[in-house]
Design a protein around this motif. Structure first.
Motif, PDB file in Angstrom:
ATOM      1  N   PRO A  28       0.273   5.490   1.314  1.00 57.09           N
ATOM      2  CA  PRO A  28       0.421   4.557   2.107  1.00 57.09           C
ATOM      3  C   PRO A  28       1.606   3.939   2.007  1.00 57.09           C
ATOM      4  O   PRO A  28       2.165   3.376   0.914  1.00 57.09           O
ATOM      5  CB  PRO A  28      -0.692   3.529   1.727  1.00 57.09           C
ATOM      6  N   THR A  29       2.579   3.640   3.158  1.00 62.34           N
ATOM      7  CA  THR A  29       3.773   2.904   2.988  1.00 62.34           C
ATOM      8  C   THR A  29       3.813   2.029   4.215  1.00 62.34           C
ATOM      9  O   THR A  29       3.056   2.111   5.096  1.00 62.34           O
ATOM     10  CB  THR A  29       4.962   3.750   3.138  1.00 62.34           C
ATOM     11  N   MET A  30       4.964   1.098   4.246  1.00 58.27           N
ATOM     12  CA  MET A  30       5.304   0.374   5.476  1.00 58.27           C
ATOM     13  C   MET A  30       6.464   1.011   6.068  1.00 58.27           C
ATOM     14  O   MET A  30       7.366   0.180   6.842  1.00 58.27           O
ATOM     15  CB  MET A  30       5.472  -1.183   4.902  1.00 58.27           C
ATOM     16  N   GLN A  61      -0.868  -8.686   5.907  1.00 60.69           N
ATOM     17  CA  GLN A  61      -0.556  -9.032   4.716  1.00 60.69           C
ATOM     18  C   GLN A  61       0.709  -9.843   4.256  1.00 60.69           C
ATOM     19  O   GLN A  61       1.201 -10.220   3.497  1.00 60.69           O
ATOM     20  CB  GLN A  61      -0.282  -7.728   3.786  1.00 60.69           C
ATOM     21  N   ILE A 133      -6.470  -3.282   4.586  1.00 60.07           N
ATOM     22  CA  ILE A 133      -5.747  -2.076   5.193  1.00 60.07           C
ATOM     23  C   ILE A 133      -5.804  -0.756   4.361  1.00 60.07           C
ATOM     24  O   ILE A 133      -6.072   0.220   4.810  1.00 60.07           O
ATOM     25  CB  ILE A 133      -4.118  -2.296   5.400  1.00 60.07           C
ATOM     26  N   GLN A 155      -0.520  -4.945  -7.249  1.00 59.10           N
ATOM     27  CA  GLN A 155      -0.935  -4.273  -6.111  1.00 59.10           C
ATOM     28  C   GLN A 155      -1.469  -3.005  -6.591  1.00 59.10           C
ATOM     29  O   GLN A 155      -2.865  -2.910  -6.170  1.00 59.10           O
ATOM     30  CB  GLN A 155       0.086  -3.890  -5.011  1.00 59.10           C
TER      31      GLN A 155
HETATM   32  C1  LIG Z   1       0.220  -0.413   0.239  1.00 63.14           C
HETATM   33  C2  LIG Z   1       0.761  -0.905   1.642  1.00 63.14           C
HETATM   34  C3  LIG Z   1       1.380   0.331   2.320  1.00 63.14           C
HETATM   35  C4  LIG Z   1      -0.328  -1.577   2.385  1.00 63.14           C
HETATM   36  O1  LIG Z   1       0.138  -2.050   3.570  1.00 63.14           O
HETATM   37  C5  LIG Z   1       1.749  -1.759   1.328  1.00 63.14           C
HETATM   38  O2  LIG Z   1       1.302  -3.043   0.556  1.00 63.14           O
HETATM   39  C6  LIG Z   1       3.103  -1.434   0.461  1.00 63.14           C
HETATM   40  O3  LIG Z   1       3.754  -0.893   1.156  1.00 63.14           O
HETATM   41  O4  LIG Z   1       3.210  -1.509  -0.862  1.00 63.14           O
END
Ligand SMILES: CC(C)(CO)[C@@H](O)C(=O)[O-]
Ligand SMILES: Nc1ncnc2c1ncn2[C@@H]1O[C@H](COP(=O)(O)OP(=O)(O)OP(=O)(O)O)[C@@H](O)[C@H]1O
Ligand code: BAL
Length: 284
Positions: A28-30, A61, A133, A155
């Motif tokens: 998972p990324t942004m 978030q 998410i 996290q």
């Molecule tokens: C895990 C994640 C992709 C959830 O949106 C975000 O918190 C991140 O990029 O670390």
């Protein structure tokens, strides 16, 4: 490489892979991907038959609207990088696909305790957004394994607790922080730094490492150590935010029983809030 934006298309592909008995990894990324993300991708490839990378700037978030608005969005370049790494599927949904009724009535997942301390206290609602998410992505992608960076130490601890508490049958791999040659932890938000700030930025890991050396040398007056570290950061041009030395396993205050400490650093440099951490063995 498949690029999928909608939930039904994603479900179809996941069902196919499941029927073929494939082991699925999720990263998972942004987005705005850098070498830290690519290391997560390589770990995922080593652990599974197919790799799914999600790219979603998750509005739930973000505690500050300005932070959400200016978060870098570079989908095309990201997909080119992932294609070169032979990733199997990029899932890049729109916020309206993930939260079709908006955020106000969205069901959420909350991980008690850990979500409201430290970064959770500095960024109210942040970890509720993260656990919600990630839980939704786990349900959609049904991965056997998922990779997260140790750079976001709290996290990673939050995800591990959620997986244990909710009985997800998913292996969580924590990946050590990838750094630039000068020690700065890679992060999408580093892009907010101007050239002069970029020169100052490695100071965060330098101050962190000298705190780690002090702990290794047996110093335990953490209040004094952190006050000095904050002053040192401010002198270098940062605005020290939250500096903590905690038990690495519980994230609570250090105690005589603590076996490992984690030093958690957060400091502002111009418009960027930089974070970093290091674990220290306390065994004498
Ligand atoms: C895990 C994640 C992709 C959830 O949106 C975000 O918190 C991140 O990029 O670390
Ligand atoms: N330098 C790094 N080394 C290892 N993992 C990283 C690094 N930077 C980010 N990650 C991990 O990549 C995943 C996605 O993170 P994200 O897309 O938020 O990138 P980011 O660089 O942390 O961006 P930012 O912190 O500015 O939001 C997370 O699991 C995160 O911990
Ligand atoms: N990499 C952590 C995600 C965030 O800062 O919102």
């Amino acid at each position: 490489m498949l690029i999928i934006e909608t939930l039904p298309q994603l479900r179809l592909q996941i069902r196919r892979w499941r029927q073929e008995g494939k082991r699925i990894a999720l990263v998972p990324t942004m987005g705005n991907l850098h070498d830290g993300h690519m290391t997560l991708v390589e770990e995922a490839k080593a652990a599974a038959d197919v790799v799914v990378v999600s790219i979603f700037v998750n509005p739930m978030q973000f505690d500050r609207p300005d932070d959400l608005a200016r978060y870098p969005r570079t989908l095309q370049e990201d997909c080119e990088k992932l294609n070169r790494r032979k990733v199997d599927l990029v899932f890049a949904p729109a916020p309206s696909d993930i939260y079709p009724k908006g955020l106000d009535t969205q069901t959420f997942v909350d991980v008690p305790g850990i979500s409201t301390i430290l970064e959770g206290a500095s960024r109210p609602g942040h970890f509720r957004g993260v656990s919600t998410i990630v839980s939704k992505l786990f349900n959609l992608v049904q991965p056997d394994v998922a990779c997260f960076g140790e750079k976001d130490y709290q996290q990673l601890a939050l995800i591990r607790k959620m997986v244990a508490d909710m009985g997800y049958d998913i292996e969580i791999i924590g990946v050590p922080t990838v750094r630039a040659k000068d020690g700065l932890a890679l992060s999408s938000r580093n892009g907010y730094l101007g050239a002069d700030q970029r020169k100052i930025a490695p100071g965060l890991s330098k101050v962190m490492n000298s705190l780690a050396d002090k702990l290794r040398a047996g110093e335990r007056d953490t209040e004094e150590m952190l006050a000095l570290a904050a002053a040192e950061l401010n002198e270098k041009g940062f605005r020290s935010d939250d500096l903590q030395i905690r038990d690495a396993d519980t994230l609570l205050e250090l105690s005589a029983q603590s076996k490992r400490a984690v030093i958690l650093m957060a400091a502002w440099l111009g418009q960027a809030r930089l974070i970093d951490n290091i674990q220290v063995d306390l065994a004498q």
